[in-house]
Design an enzyme around this catalytic site. Structure first.
Site, PDB file in Angstrom:
ATOM      1  N   GLN A   5       7.212  -3.764   0.320  1.00  0.00           N
ATOM      2  CA  GLN A   5       7.602  -4.278   1.642  1.00  0.00           C
ATOM      3  C   GLN A   5       8.976  -3.696   2.027  1.00  0.00           C
ATOM      4  O   GLN A   5       9.288  -2.605   1.616  1.00  0.00           O
ATOM      5  CB  GLN A   5       7.614  -5.817   1.663  1.00  0.00           C
ATOM      6  CG  GLN A   5       6.234  -6.462   1.516  1.00  0.00           C
ATOM      7  CD  GLN A   5       5.702  -6.499   0.105  1.00  0.00           C
ATOM      8  OE1 GLN A   5       6.332  -7.034  -0.787  1.00  0.00           O
ATOM      9  NE2 GLN A   5       4.525  -5.940  -0.115  1.00  0.00           N
ATOM     10  N   GLY A  55       0.876  -1.168   0.000  1.00  0.00           N
ATOM     11  CA  GLY A  55       0.000   0.000   0.000  1.00  0.00           C
ATOM     12  C   GLY A  55       0.903   1.205   0.000  1.00  0.00           C
ATOM     13  O   GLY A  55       1.561   1.478   0.992  1.00  0.00           O
TER      14      GLY A  55
HETATM   15  P1  GDP Z   1       5.085   2.752   1.660  1.00  0.00           P
HETATM   16  O1  GDP Z   1       4.345   1.470   1.758  1.00  0.00           O
HETATM   17  O2  GDP Z   1       6.533   2.611   1.950  1.00  0.00           O
HETATM   18  O3  GDP Z   1       4.836   3.478   0.378  1.00  0.00           O
HETATM   19  O4  GDP Z   1       4.510   3.672   2.818  1.00  0.00           O
HETATM   20  P2  GDP Z   1       2.953   3.879   3.197  1.00  0.00           P
HETATM   21  O5  GDP Z   1       2.324   4.746   2.182  1.00  0.00           O
HETATM   22  O6  GDP Z   1       2.315   2.579   3.494  1.00  0.00           O
HETATM   23  O7  GDP Z   1       3.098   4.592   4.594  1.00  0.00           O
HETATM   24  C1  GDP Z   1       3.757   5.802   4.737  1.00  0.00           C
HETATM   25  C2  GDP Z   1       2.786   6.821   5.326  1.00  0.00           C
HETATM   26  O8  GDP Z   1       3.494   7.946   5.765  1.00  0.00           O
HETATM   27  C3  GDP Z   1       1.799   7.351   4.294  1.00  0.00           C
HETATM   28  O9  GDP Z   1       0.608   7.665   4.966  1.00  0.00           O
HETATM   29  C4  GDP Z   1       2.482   8.608   3.783  1.00  0.00           C
HETATM   30  O10 GDP Z   1       1.554   9.563   3.273  1.00  0.00           O
HETATM   31  C5  GDP Z   1       3.128   9.107   5.033  1.00  0.00           C
HETATM   32  N1  GDP Z   1       4.379   9.857   4.857  1.00  0.00           N
HETATM   33  C6  GDP Z   1       5.389   9.644   3.962  1.00  0.00           C
HETATM   34  N2  GDP Z   1       6.422  10.483   4.212  1.00  0.00           N
HETATM   35  C7  GDP Z   1       6.058  11.230   5.279  1.00  0.00           C
HETATM   36  C8  GDP Z   1       6.703  12.256   6.032  1.00  0.00           C
HETATM   37  O11 GDP Z   1       7.826  12.641   5.782  1.00  0.00           O
HETATM   38  N3  GDP Z   1       6.002  12.785   7.084  1.00  0.00           N
HETATM   39  C9  GDP Z   1       4.745  12.362   7.418  1.00  0.00           C
HETATM   40  N4  GDP Z   1       4.153  12.912   8.458  1.00  0.00           N
HETATM   41  N5  GDP Z   1       4.117  11.391   6.726  1.00  0.00           N
HETATM   42  C10 GDP Z   1       4.766  10.834   5.684  1.00  0.00           C
HETATM   43  P1  IMO Z   2       4.439  -1.901   1.635  1.00  0.00           P
HETATM   44  O1  IMO Z   2       4.893  -2.126   0.223  1.00  0.00           O
HETATM   45  C1  IMO Z   2       4.203  -3.485   5.690  1.00  0.00           C
HETATM   46  C2  IMO Z   2       3.656  -7.808   6.104  1.00  0.00           C
HETATM   47  C3  IMO Z   2       2.331  -8.291   6.669  1.00  0.00           C
HETATM   48  C4  IMO Z   2       2.790  -9.556   7.354  1.00  0.00           C
HETATM   49  C5  IMO Z   2       3.863 -10.096   6.408  1.00  0.00           C
HETATM   50  C6  IMO Z   2       3.370 -11.166   5.442  1.00  0.00           C
HETATM   51  O2  IMO Z   2       3.238  -1.053   1.748  1.00  0.00           O
HETATM   52  O3  IMO Z   2       5.582  -1.449   2.498  1.00  0.00           O
HETATM   53  P2  IMO Z   2       1.880 -11.084   3.245  1.00  0.00           P
HETATM   54  O4  IMO Z   2       0.464 -10.622   3.038  1.00  0.00           O
HETATM   55  O5  IMO Z   2       2.863 -10.352   2.417  1.00  0.00           O
HETATM   56  O6  IMO Z   2       2.016 -12.568   3.141  1.00  0.00           O
HETATM   57  O7  IMO Z   2       2.188 -10.731   4.790  1.00  0.00           O
HETATM   58  O8  IMO Z   2       4.334  -8.976   5.676  1.00  0.00           O
HETATM   59  N1  IMO Z   2       3.531  -6.916   4.933  1.00  0.00           N
HETATM   60  C7  IMO Z   2       3.746  -5.596   4.969  1.00  0.00           C
HETATM   61  N2  IMO Z   2       4.028  -4.772   5.998  1.00  0.00           N
HETATM   62  N3  IMO Z   2       4.145  -2.985   4.446  1.00  0.00           N
HETATM   63  C8  IMO Z   2       3.896  -3.785   3.388  1.00  0.00           C
HETATM   64  O9  IMO Z   2       3.966  -3.365   2.109  1.00  0.00           O
HETATM   65  C9  IMO Z   2       3.631  -5.158   3.632  1.00  0.00           C
HETATM   66  N4  IMO Z   2       3.341  -6.213   2.841  1.00  0.00           N
HETATM   67  C10 IMO Z   2       3.296  -7.285   3.654  1.00  0.00           C
HETATM   68  O10 IMO Z   2       1.801  -7.366   7.559  1.00  0.00           O
HETATM   69  O11 IMO Z   2       3.412  -9.249   8.567  1.00  0.00           O
HETATM   70 MG    MG Z   3       2.674   0.649   2.713  1.00  0.00          MG
END
Ligand code: GDP
Ligand code: IMO
Ligand code: MG
Length: 431
Positions: free
Chosen positions: A227, A40
């Site tokens: 991940q 995500g």
């Molecule tokens: P990803 O899976 O590595 O793309 O990260 P996610 O989108 O799952 O989670 C990162 C969260 O932190 C998201 O809600 C972003 O909008 C938010 N985010 C990213 N960079 C920053 C930052 O520098 N500051 C804050 N406050 N939020 C951030």
């Molecule tokens: P992004 O790309 C954080 C975690 C799950 C679980 C383990 C195995 O957004 O960083 P799975 O469904 O892959 O078999 O789950 O991996 N997990 C993540 N944790 N960010 C993710 O993706 C994840 N994708 C899987 O929570 O512990």
């Molecule tokens: Mg994510």
């Protein structure tokens, strides 16, 4: 000019989506190479939030081409829904998104098996995202998977799905999921897969060859990891990992290229640590401070909405990520979330009995017994509006300098808020 891999340096959710969107303006291609819709990735542009699960995070830049490589597991239902949603917002994907013929599919039975297994595991459950990732990769490795190209041949889908479900009906029963797939449902599933295949047909492409030709012509490739390093199937905190190689070197294999194309690796790391799902987390804070990080950082999963476990920065784990991913530069995200704390801590070593470990243990079971050893730093005030390193509070710079010197990496980017533009660029990783 070159190719850059953006890779999660912790347990995922480091802010890869935001950074890929940032670097997307310099890329000709943005390529997903592993994982599936367990990812995500959040992009916030002009106040509008987009969460991408399968479509690469370069899609908001009109001139960028996006690819889903052979190493990704694709749930066609999810991908088509995501494309539809983007289309409704006026973001064109036709002719810009390319899906590898060789990518494996997540079928409905993979999702069901994922959930059944997790329920069956009870206390030692992994806490998967329930998206069928593990079972889809299992079928890939077992050489009984269904691939994107197969969808174009009804007889092939029919054969693959029927033989798979014959065996699976028995497995489901063994996982306390006693209702076998009835014949009518199997036929329906096959019909649906073929229908989805027709809708995906215009997106199917020889991704590896296209990337190869463009890379040779001097175009910039940006590889988007999903991940994080510590969730890698080989190197992560097994069995509490995902089912793919998340490390940067897999960017080549998962896209259909050789390792020589990967010129730079940018590790994305939060200024603290989070983890979703089960498994060891030495610096976890199960107290008010952990709660504060979760609230301030809005640490709730972008895929499942689950609260993320939060804790201090862990240099032992990050040193390991630098090694296994070949990280040369880092983007440190969410620095703004630490603002206002009186004291910051960084784990520099683990204590294991009478031993001090400064490298991540090779025996993952040691992680259940380690105690973090912390170094303290003074806190700092608001940084959200800062756009130049020189303007950061001295305490923030001290914290960052310590971390990056310890890791032996350059700083490429500092992120101080979720929105596009809320960052400080220190170095362009394409140069
Ligand atoms: P990803 O899976 O590595 O793309 O990260 P996610 O989108 O799952 O989670 C990162 C969260 O932190 C998201 O809600 C972003 O909008 C938010 N985010 C990213 N960079 C920053 C930052 O520098 N500051 C804050 N406050 N939020 C951030
Ligand atoms: P992004 O790309 C954080 C975690 C799950 C679980 C383990 C195995 O957004 O960083 P799975 O469904 O892959 O078999 O789950 O991996 N997990 C993540 N944790 N960010 C993710 O993706 C994840 N994708 C899987 O929570 O512990
Ligand atoms: Mg994510």
């Amino acid at each position: 000019m070159g190719s850059v891999v953006v890779v999660g340096a912790q347990w995922g959710d480091e802010g890869k989506g935001k950074v890929v969107d940032r670097y997307g303006e310099r890329a000709d291609w943005v390529v997903r190479y592993q994982g599936g819709n367990n990812a995500g990735h959040t992009l916030v542009v002009d106040g509008e939030t987009t969460i991408l699960h399968l479509v690469p995070s370069g899609i908001l830049h009109e001139r960028v081409k996006c690819a889903i490589g052979n190493g990704v597991v694709v749930d066609p239902e999810i991908l088509l829904k995501e494309l539809e949603k983007l289309d409704k917002r006026g973001i064109k994907t036709a002719g810009r998104l390319f899906v590898s013929y060789g990518a494996h599919l997540i079928m409905p039975y993979h999702r069901r098996l994922d959930l059944a297994r997790e329920a069956y595991r009870g206390v030692d459950k992994i806490g998967t995202t329930g998206r069928g990732i593990g079972p889809a990769y299992e079928d890939k490795i077992a050489r009984r998977g269904v691939r994107v190209a197969d969808l174009l041949d009804r007889a092939r889908v029919d054969g693959l799905v029927r033989s798979r479900l014959k065996e699976l009906n028995a497995i489901l029963a063994a996982n306390d999921d006693h209702v076998p797939y009835p014949d009518a449902e199997i036929t329906q599933m096959i019909d649906r897969a073929v229908e989805l295949g027709e809708r995906l047909r215009p997106y199917m492409a020889n991704v590896g060859e296209r990337l190869y030709q463009d890379q040779r012509a001097g175009k910039n490739l940006l590889f988007e990891g999903a991940q994080g390093a510590l969730l890698d199937i080989d190197h992560g905190t097994y069995p509490f990992v995902t089912s793919s190689n998340t490390v940067a070197s897999n960017a080549a294999t998962g896209a259909g290229l050789g390792p020589g194309v990967l010129q730079n690796v940018v590790g994305i790391m939060k200024a603290y640590t989070t983890r979703v799902g089960s498994g060891p987390f030495p610096t976890e804070l199960n107290d008010a401070l952990g709660e504060r990080l979760r609230e301030t950082g809005k640490e709730f999963g972008a895929t499942t909405g689950r609260p993320r476990r939060c804790g201090w920065l862990d240099l032992v784990a990050l040193r390991y990520a630098v090694r296994i991913c070949g990280i040369k530069e880092v983007a440190v995200t969410k620095l703004d979330v630490l603002a206002g704390l009186d004291e910051l801590k960084v784990c520099t070593e683990y204590r294991l009995g009478n031993e001090r470990l400064c490298t991540f243990p090779d025996n993952v079971h040691d992680l259940d017994r380690v105690e973090p050893v912390y170094k303290s730093f003074p806190g700092f005030g608001e940084v959200g509006a800062t756009r130049r390193v020189e303007d950061l509070p001295a305490a923030a710079r001290t914290y960052l300098d310590f971390v990056t010197q310890d890791l032996g990496v350059k700083v490429a980017l500092l992120s101080v808020g979720p929105g596009r533009g809320q960052d400080i660029e220190v170095h362009n990783p394409f140069e």
